[in-house]
Design a protein around this motif. Structure first.
Motif, PDB file in Angstrom:
ATOM      1  N   VAL A 204       0.852  -1.191   0.000  1.00 29.13           N
ATOM      2  CA  VAL A 204       0.000   0.000   0.000  1.00 29.13           C
ATOM      3  C   VAL A 204       0.886   1.239   0.000  1.00 29.13           C
ATOM      4  O   VAL A 204       2.015   1.223   0.504  1.00 29.13           O
ATOM      5  N   GLY A 205       0.384   2.300  -0.579  1.00 27.96           N
ATOM      6  CA  GLY A 205       1.141   3.550  -0.603  1.00 27.96           C
ATOM      7  C   GLY A 205       1.039   4.290   0.715  1.00 27.96           C
ATOM      8  O   GLY A 205       0.333   3.869   1.638  1.00 27.96           O
ATOM      9  N   CYS A 206       1.741   5.407   0.828  1.00 24.02           N
ATOM     10  CA  CYS A 206       1.677   6.229   2.044  1.00 24.02           C
ATOM     11  C   CYS A 206       1.986   7.670   1.690  1.00 24.02           C
ATOM     12  O   CYS A 206       2.514   7.977   0.611  1.00 24.02           O
TER      13      CYS A 206
ATOM     14  N   ALA B 124      -0.980   5.701   5.827  1.00 21.40           N
ATOM     15  CA  ALA B 124      -1.045   4.697   4.762  1.00 21.40           C
ATOM     16  C   ALA B 124      -2.303   4.917   3.924  1.00 21.40           C
ATOM     17  O   ALA B 124      -3.327   5.378   4.424  1.00 21.40           O
ATOM     18  N   LYS B 125      -2.204   4.597   2.643  1.00 27.92           N
ATOM     19  CA  LYS B 125      -3.355   4.723   1.744  1.00 27.92           C
ATOM     20  C   LYS B 125      -4.196   3.452   1.842  1.00 27.92           C
ATOM     21  O   LYS B 125      -4.149   2.571   0.983  1.00 27.92           O
TER      22      LYS B 125
ATOM     23  N   TYR C  68       2.327  -4.883   3.771  1.00 30.71           N
ATOM     24  CA  TYR C  68       3.532  -4.233   3.253  1.00 30.71           C
ATOM     25  C   TYR C  68       3.169  -2.825   2.792  1.00 30.71           C
ATOM     26  O   TYR C  68       2.066  -2.577   2.270  1.00 30.71           O
ATOM     27  N   MET C  69       4.095  -1.886   2.998  1.00 31.70           N
ATOM     28  CA  MET C  69       3.873  -0.487   2.646  1.00 31.70           C
ATOM     29  C   MET C  69       5.093   0.054   1.912  1.00 31.70           C
ATOM     30  O   MET C  69       6.235  -0.333   2.225  1.00 31.70           O
ATOM     31  N   THR C  70       4.863   0.926   0.954  1.00 34.40           N
ATOM     32  CA  THR C  70       5.986   1.550   0.246  1.00 34.40           C
ATOM     33  C   THR C  70       6.789   2.418   1.211  1.00 34.40           C
ATOM     34  O   THR C  70       6.290   2.817   2.270  1.00 34.40           O
TER      35      THR C  70
ATOM     36  N   SER D  44       0.352  -1.296  13.664  1.00 36.41           N
ATOM     37  CA  SER D  44      -0.628  -0.588  12.837  1.00 36.41           C
ATOM     38  C   SER D  44      -0.157   0.840  12.628  1.00 36.41           C
ATOM     39  O   SER D  44       0.674   1.361  13.382  1.00 36.41           O
ATOM     40  N   ILE D  45      -0.690   1.470  11.608  1.00 33.26           N
ATOM     41  CA  ILE D  45      -0.289   2.835  11.277  1.00 33.26           C
ATOM     42  C   ILE D  45      -1.540   3.587  10.836  1.00 33.26           C
ATOM     43  O   ILE D  45      -2.531   2.983  10.408  1.00 33.26           O
ATOM     44  N   TYR D  46      -1.517   4.888  10.955  1.00 34.13           N
ATOM     45  CA  TYR D  46      -2.680   5.693  10.560  1.00 34.13           C
ATOM     46  C   TYR D  46      -3.028   5.422   9.096  1.00 34.13           C
ATOM     47  O   TYR D  46      -2.157   5.359   8.237  1.00 34.13           O
ATOM     48  N   GLY D  47      -4.312   5.265   8.826  1.00 36.46           N
ATOM     49  CA  GLY D  47      -4.769   5.043   7.459  1.00 36.46           C
ATOM     50  C   GLY D  47      -5.128   3.610   7.157  1.00 36.46           C
ATOM     51  O   GLY D  47      -5.965   3.353   6.281  1.00 36.46           O
TER      52      GLY D  47
END
Length: 506
Positions: free
Chosen positions: A22-24, A47-48, A104-106, A125-128
């Protein structure tokens, strides 16, 4: 970035085959003080989450938040027992949740460490992310349970501890926590315990919570949304409007002019045509949504807001005009709110009423109830019944049943917070025929269509849970939640609901 690294939010790795990242992006949000002045800008890596796929990188997402009804119950208990109300805040709240899924996140924008072709495997966890609220609440619940707290079934965001009569109650709304107790040692201990797992900020006595202003004095606690009202009036350009005495007009039967003859009838016909024109849906929905949130401290506008919210998908000019009448009423009473005072009552009282066939468009009835815990108003509701009632008895029994269900929930909250409640619960109604029907053990063919509600009420009466009492209509406080009332009657009910403004001159 320092908070993310300190929390070991991710590991840098290569993206496995068959997985997607996912993007961010960085988001900068302003943080305001209680008086509305700017405090700071806060940077967050978001995160998107809209690119996530169900079943692949997220599953369940629902996370409970505190019911504002429960918050008002705690305030009533605290003011009666002289308990303190403290507020805590968790910093970077979503970064504390443990992820169960493989996500996974960019790389974040500006991350320059020669890892251009790699990605972040998220450990926290992260916002989004769609599952962030749930992951955070699961982690928070585990920490409190490990400290000996019990999670309540009546409200899953409330946790309690009773150690030899020393009671501590904690309720959480995402990252905002309200704490009340009669055990100062336990309060200090739980603060230290939470600080080991999370970064906790002690905000002191409860003063500002979710847009609600809390003012405490020797007389009691006043809860209002004055700043919210003034901001809403300013945003809608109604700050200089002429105030209205009531939020909704008294219901009148409108004459439909088919073929106008006189000038007055022509003008009336033209006015009706203007009112039937469609209104801006987005504008109407934003306004009514904000009024719905305001009604959490303003039962005086509950019926008007409930009526306005019934036309969210196809509003007309007449509906927009009715919504602006609520704003005109708020202009005259911006600081009005609930007042919680210390009383000698240890009861739960329920007032319930119904306006049979009150809706002129589809003849549905409007139910309303309000409840008092230890002498203070804590919950209320005004809503249109889902089906048309073929008799007044049907709508009235259904309304009685709804008020009884709310009373049973309040009793459950009281039990779980170790609060003494005198039995039975007291339910007041202003129709003697309905009360007789609810208590009658003999089934009649005329009441077979409401047998479920009738048997439910009668069973609770026989079990000693509830006591049904008659009350004259002029003392029926729920009347304000079922219909528009004249100015003098409306103001009388507002006073009886213990609503006041501490900002008005004495």
């Amino acid at each position: 970035m320092n908070a993310l690294k300190k929390n070991q939010t991710w590991d840098i790795t290569n993206l496995p085959q068959g997985k997607k990242a996912v993007g961010c992006k960085w988001v900068f949000t302003p943080k305001y003080n209680a008086d509305g002045t700017l405090n700071k800008y806060k940077a967050r890596l978001v995160a998107k989450g809209f690119t996530q796929t169900y079943g692949l990188d997220y599953n369940e997402t629902f996370a409970p938040v505190a019911k504002l009804n429960t918050v008002r119950i705690l305030i009533s208990i605290a003011v009666n027992l002289d308990w303190p109300l403290l507020q805590l805040d968790i910093k970077n709240v979503f970064l504390n949740g443990d992820l169960k899924e493989e996500v996974y996140m960019t790389l974040p924008p500006g991350f320059e460490n020669g890892h251009d072709k790699q990605v972040c495997k998220l450990n926290k966890s992260i916002y989004g992310l769609k599952q962030s609220p749930r992951a955070w609440f699961d982690r928070f619940s585990q920490v409190l349970k490990a400290e000996g707290y019990n999670q309540c079934l009546s409200d899953h965001t409330m946790f309690t501890m009773n150690h030899e009569g020393m009671i501590t109650i904690l309720i959480v709304y995402v990252d905002d926590i309200i704490l009340t107790e009669n055990n100062p040692q336990e309060m200090n201990r739980i603060k230290l315990a939470l600080n080991k797992d999370f970064e906790v900020k002690d905000l002191g006595n409860l003063k500002y919570f979710l847009g609600m202003e809390v003012a405490r004095s020797k007389e009691g606690i006043h809860v209002s949304q004055r700043k919210y009202v003034l901001d809403l009036l300013k945003e809608t350009g109604m700050l200089g409007c002429k105030p209205s005495k009531t939020p909704i007009s008294v219901k009148k039967k409108k004459k439909k002019v088919e073929q106008p003859t006189t000038e007055q009838e022509v003008a009336e016909k033209k006015k009706q045509e203007e009112e039937e024109k469609p209104a801006d849906i987005g504008r109407y929905q934003r306004l009514v949504g904000k009024l719905i949130y305001l009604s959490h401290t303003r039962p005086d506008i509950a019926f008007a807001v409930s009526t306005a919210s019934q036309h969210m998908h196809s509003p007309k000019q007449k509906h927009l005009k009715a919504a602006y009448k609520i704003l005109k009423y708020l202009k005259g009473t911006p600081g009005r709110g609930l007042f919680f005072r210390k009383t000698n009552l240890r009861t739960i009282e329920i007032y319930t009423d119904v306006d049979w066939e009150g809706d002129q468009e589809n003849s549905r009835s409007t139910s309303g109830y309000c409840t008092f815990v230890w002498g203070n108003l804590v919950t209320w509701q005004s809503h249109k019944q889902r089906v048309v009632s073929t008799s007044s008895a049907e709508s009235e029994l259904r309304s009685l049943s709804e008020g009884l269900k709310e009373g049973i929930w309040l009793k459950r909250v009281a039990d779980e917070t170790y609060t003494k409640i005198e039995s039975p619960l007291k339910l007041y109604y202003d129709n003697k025929a309905t009360l007789s029907m609810a208590l009658n053990p003999v089934q009649h063919s005329r009441t077979k269509h409401v047998d479920v509600d009738r048997h439910f009420i009668r069973e609770k009466v026989e079990d000693g849970i509830i006591c049904l009492s008659y009350i004259p209509t002029k003392l029926q406080l729920a009347d304000i939640l079922t219909k528009g009332l004249p100015e003098d009657i409306f103001e009388g009910f507002v006073c009886k609901l213990d609503m006041m403004s501490i900002y008005d001159p004495t």
